[in-house]
Enzyme design. Structure first.
Site, PDB file in Angstrom:
ATOM      1  N   HIS A   1       6.974  -4.943  11.670  1.00 24.36           N
ATOM      2  CA  HIS A   1       6.030  -3.683  11.795  1.00 24.36           C
ATOM      3  C   HIS A   1       5.891  -3.409  13.179  1.00 24.36           C
ATOM      4  CE1 HIS A   1       3.185  -0.744  10.614  1.00 24.36           C
ATOM      5  NE2 HIS A   1       3.702  -0.515   9.328  1.00 24.36           N
TER       6      HIS A   1
ATOM      7  N   ASP B   1       5.492   4.819   5.081  1.00 27.02           N
ATOM      8  CA  ASP B   1       6.478   4.073   5.547  1.00 27.02           C
ATOM      9  C   ASP B   1       6.645   2.865   4.595  1.00 27.02           C
ATOM     10  OD1 ASP B   1       4.007   3.639   6.575  1.00 27.02           O
ATOM     11  OD2 ASP B   1       4.894   2.034   8.113  1.00 27.02           O
TER      12      ASP B   1
ATOM     13  N   HIS C   1      -6.988  -2.562   5.875  1.00 28.17           N
ATOM     14  CA  HIS C   1      -5.834  -1.441   6.549  1.00 28.17           C
ATOM     15  C   HIS C   1      -6.642  -0.012   6.358  1.00 28.17           C
ATOM     16  CE1 HIS C   1      -2.507   0.187   8.075  1.00 28.17           C
ATOM     17  NE2 HIS C   1      -1.954   0.573   7.009  1.00 28.17           N
TER      18      HIS C   1
ATOM     19  N   ASP D   1       0.451  -4.245   6.062  1.00 27.05           N
ATOM     20  CA  ASP D   1      -0.324  -3.687   7.085  1.00 27.05           C
ATOM     21  C   ASP D   1      -1.831  -4.297   6.908  1.00 27.05           C
ATOM     22  OD1 ASP D   1       1.975  -2.417   7.510  1.00 27.05           O
ATOM     23  OD2 ASP D   1       1.219  -0.411   7.666  1.00 27.05           O
TER      24      ASP D   1
ATOM     25  N   HIS E   1       0.718  -1.064  -0.022  1.00 27.24           N
ATOM     26  CA  HIS E   1      -0.081   0.177  -0.118  1.00 27.24           C
ATOM     27  C   HIS E   1       0.809   1.277   0.007  1.00 27.24           C
ATOM     28  CE1 HIS E   1       0.904  -0.501   4.152  1.00 27.24           C
ATOM     29  NE2 HIS E   1       0.178   0.628   4.604  1.00 27.24           N
TER      30      HIS E   1
HETATM   31 ZN   LIG Z   1       2.991   0.885   7.900  1.00 30.27          ZN
HETATM   32 ZN   LIG Z   2      -0.018   1.348   6.497  1.00 31.87          ZN
END
Ligand SMILES: [Zn+2]
Ligand SMILES: [Zn+2]
Length: 336
Positions: free
Chosen positions: A296, A94, A167, A238, A90
């Protein structure tokens, strides 16, 4: 002066070599491993960089996510820039900001081979902006491919499966799924049947009938075992714990799942679309994976993630917490 006799003193060396099954069977299983380039959630810390992993298989490198600073992590951990593809889960900063600098560096190194960037909805706009940022132009072809859950990207010996994640954004996860392998070849049986080592073995292993020099026609039935599954390596990106991740991870050899928070921040995990360590472990348990690696990690657990590890292991014991530079090998379940 007498010439030394090379055979003296070790008369059985040759005979032993020929009798050794390892010298008869030169097959080495293709290596599959994953190296963690960044294991921090949202922001880099002194100990952890932001998201990115490098999967290496038989000399090929695939990158999944590319947070800021990942190019330096690749140098630091010996990953190298000889990759052709990056798969983005995505477009939170980050997970993708590192692609701009990485491609620039590769341009300065006179890269000519193309690179393909895969990502969910928004790929052309967001990745396109990232690679065209600044005044330099890419010196090598960069293709951007938008993917969606359910897509299967075919490769010679494996597929990349794209699966749904949850997410609060357009997100996907990826599974590297190796093709089914040939059954195990039995060299002892082949010699017992008087089948000379060489091309016949390879043909029989592939399921073909062969005609031997003495006129006999033999098939693979007694010589080759049943087909064996390949390996499955899953990268969640994520996500909240989700049934689609469980399904994509069914029987996986390795699941890399995010675990941003501990159990005391369950509410925050829900609000931000992340998982707790115990939730990630539950996904691993439900999917029946062999091993789980958590990544993460919130900066709160930056130095000491023992609490996350304990919470996860209470649910799924075969869990480790990733750290930057860690490489995890993914062997076949049956050894080769
Ligand atoms: Zn992330
Ligand atoms: Zn994210």
């Amino acid at each position: 002066m007498r010439h030394p006799d090379p055979k003296r003193g070790r008369p059985f060396r040759g005979a032993q070599g020929n009798a050794d099954p390892l010298t008869r069977c030169q097959y080495l299983p293709p290596m599959l491993s994953i190296t963690f380039l960044g294991t921090s959630a949202a922001t880099p810390t002194i100990e952890r960089n932001v998201a990115g992993v490098a999967v290496q298989r038989k000399g090929e490198t695939l990158l999944f996510d590319c947070g800021e600073g990942n190019q330096r992590q690749m140098m630091r951990y010996g990953v190298g820039f000889a990759f052709r593809e990056i798969f983005f889960s995505h477009y939170h900063a980050d997970h993708f900001l590192g692609v701009t600098g990485l491609l620039r560096t590769m341009g300065l190194q006179d890269r000519t081979l193309p690179v393909t960037l895969y990502g969910p909805k928004g790929a052309q706009r967001i990745l396109g902006a990232a690679i065209n940022l600044g005044i330099e132009r890419n010196k090598f072809p960069v293709e951007i491919v938008e993917v969606k859950p359910g897509d299967r990207l075919a490769r010679d010996e494996y597929e990349i499966e794209v699966f749904e994640t949850e997410h609060r954004a357009d997100t996907v996860g990826y599974a590297l799924v190796e093709h089914i392998r040939l059954g195990r070849f039995n060299p002892d049986k082949a010699l017992e049947l008087g089948i000379p080592e060489g091309p016949f073995w390879g043909q029989l292993h592939k399921g073909q009938m062969v005609t031997l020099p003495d006129g006999r026609i033999v098939g693979p039935a007694d010589l080759v075992g049943p087909p064996r599954p390949g390996r499955r390596l899953v990268y969640s990106g994520d996500t909240r714990p989700h049934l689609s991740v469980v399904e994509a991870s069914r029987g996986a050899d390795l699941l890399v799942h995010e675990a941003t928070f501990g159990g005391d921040e369950m509410e925050r995990a829900r609000e931000t679309g992340h998982s707790t360590a115990a939730e990630a472990a539950r996904v691993a348990l439900d999917a029946g994976v062999r091993r789980l690696v958590l990544t993460h990690i919130s900066s709160r657990y930056n130095r000491d993630a023992a609490e996350l590890l304990a919470e996860a292991r209470a649910v799924f014991p075969e869990t480790v917490i990733a750290r930057d530079g860690m490489t995890v090998e993914v062997p076949y379940v049956d050894g080769d």
